[in-house]
Design a protein around this motif. Sequence first.
Motif, short mmCIF file in Angstrom:
data_model
loop_
_atom_site.label_atom_id
_atom_site.label_comp_id
_atom_site.label_asym_id
_atom_site.label_seq_id
_atom_site.Cartn_x
_atom_site.Cartn_y
_atom_site.Cartn_z
N ALA A 191 -4.14 5.49 -0.25
CA ALA A 191 -4.75 6.49 1.32
C ALA A 191 -4.16 7.67 1.32
O ALA A 191 -2.91 7.69 0.97
N LEU A 192 -4.60 8.47 2.23
CA LEU A 192 -4.12 9.72 2.46
C LEU A 192 -4.16 10.17 3.92
O LEU A 192 -4.98 9.87 4.86
N LEU A 193 -3.02 10.54 4.47
CA LEU A 193 -2.75 10.93 6.02
C LEU A 193 -2.54 12.51 6.05
O LEU A 193 -1.71 12.91 5.47
N LEU A 194 -3.44 13.26 6.69
CA LEU A 194 -3.34 14.60 7.01
C LEU A 194 -2.82 14.89 8.33
O LEU A 194 -3.88 14.86 9.23
N PRO A 195 -1.63 15.21 8.62
CA PRO A 195 -1.30 15.58 10.16
C PRO A 195 -1.54 16.99 10.47
O PRO A 195 -2.14 17.71 9.59
N GLY A 196 -1.94 17.40 11.79
CA GLY A 196 -2.59 18.57 11.89
C GLY A 196 -1.49 19.77 12.12
O GLY A 196 -0.59 19.84 11.46
N GLY A 197 -1.67 20.57 13.49
CA GLY A 197 -1.02 21.44 13.63
C GLY A 197 -1.78 22.64 13.19
O GLY A 197 -2.67 22.55 12.29
N VAL A 198 -1.63 23.96 13.83
CA VAL A 198 -2.45 25.08 13.57
C VAL A 198 -2.18 25.65 12.28
O VAL A 198 -2.94 26.02 11.53
N MET A 199 -0.73 25.85 11.90
CA MET A 199 -0.32 26.46 10.69
C MET A 199 -0.47 25.71 9.50
O MET A 199 -0.70 26.13 8.63
N ASN A 200 -0.21 24.58 9.65
CA ASN A 200 -0.18 23.28 8.28
C ASN A 200 -1.55 23.64 7.65
O ASN A 200 -1.46 23.77 6.49
N THR A 225 5.19 5.18 2.63
CA THR A 225 4.76 6.67 2.74
C THR A 225 5.63 7.66 2.04
O THR A 225 6.98 7.50 1.78
N HIS A 226 5.05 8.71 1.37
CA HIS A 226 5.67 9.89 0.91
C HIS A 226 5.14 11.07 1.39
O HIS A 226 3.70 11.28 1.52
N LEU A 227 6.31 11.81 1.62
CA LEU A 227 5.72 13.31 2.13
C LEU A 227 5.50 14.13 0.96
O LEU A 227 6.46 14.09 0.17
N ILE A 228 4.40 14.63 0.87
CA ILE A 228 4.08 15.68 -0.30
C ILE A 228 3.97 17.00 0.42
O ILE A 228 3.06 17.25 1.37
N ALA A 229 4.31 18.01 -0.29
CA ALA A 229 4.33 19.31 0.26
C ALA A 229 4.41 20.33 -1.08
O ALA A 229 4.72 19.94 -2.13
N LYS A 260 0.88 -1.28 -0.01
CA LYS A 260 -0.05 0.04 0.07
C LYS A 260 0.80 1.25 0.01
O LYS A 260 1.81 1.23 0.62
N LYS A 261 0.23 2.20 -0.96
CA LYS A 261 1.20 3.49 -0.54
C LYS A 261 -0.02 4.48 -0.15
O LYS A 261 -0.88 4.79 -0.52
N VAL A 262 0.75 5.30 0.81
CA VAL A 262 0.13 6.51 1.47
C VAL A 262 0.89 7.56 1.34
O VAL A 262 1.96 8.00 1.70
N ALA A 263 0.03 8.38 0.90
CA ALA A 263 0.57 9.98 0.86
C ALA A 263 0.19 10.66 2.18
O ALA A 263 -0.84 10.51 2.78
N ILE A 264 1.32 11.57 2.44
CA ILE A 264 0.96 12.41 3.72
C ILE A 264 1.33 13.78 3.21
O ILE A 264 2.34 14.14 2.69
#
Length: 189
Positions: A77-86, A39-43, A10-14
């Motif tokens: 799938a997609l993972l969305l971390p939080g934080g106020v600024m992000n 997992t891949h960090l995508i920005a 499985k490949k998960v986008a972050i």
Amino acid sequence: MNTDKQLQGKKVAILLTDGFEQVEMTEPRKALQDAGAITHLIAPKGGDVKGWDETEWGDSFPVDLPLSGADPAQYDALLLPGGVMNPDKLRTESKAVQFVRHFFEAKKPVAAICHAPIMLIEADVVKGRKLTSYPSIQTDLKNAGANWVDEEVVTDQGLVTSRKPDDIPAFNRKMIEEIREGKHERQHA
């Protein structure tokens, strides 16, 4: 946490940008990788992204793929971390909003923690959905049509949400379960 490789292949986008709550990326990412996921960090930009560690800047992490080169169809799938600024920064990026929306349109699992559901509001995918978040954005979610509840983890047809870093163990378990199950026919945009 989970070493039986139930997410092998499985490949998960972050999706994240500077100011993401560091532990809300590192702990779920570790759980995903321990379960066998790639997992891949995508920005929005290449290079590095800088985390936020509770009350000050945290560590830098290399971006695997800039958003302009990321195809959401390549991820399970997609993972969305939080934080106020992000999420506040990400929601101003139309490509980021469309990236998030793709996962709902394709009925793929999405996991969002803390302030990350702000992205779900922007992608217009919360109406009629049961979810949780950091309490300070509950009014925003309710105004967008969500059924907000104060629980450590909430699952609604492939959408997994949690409130804060203390909820990460429960969040990780449910995230892995939903990704293992694959597409959810009742997941919707």
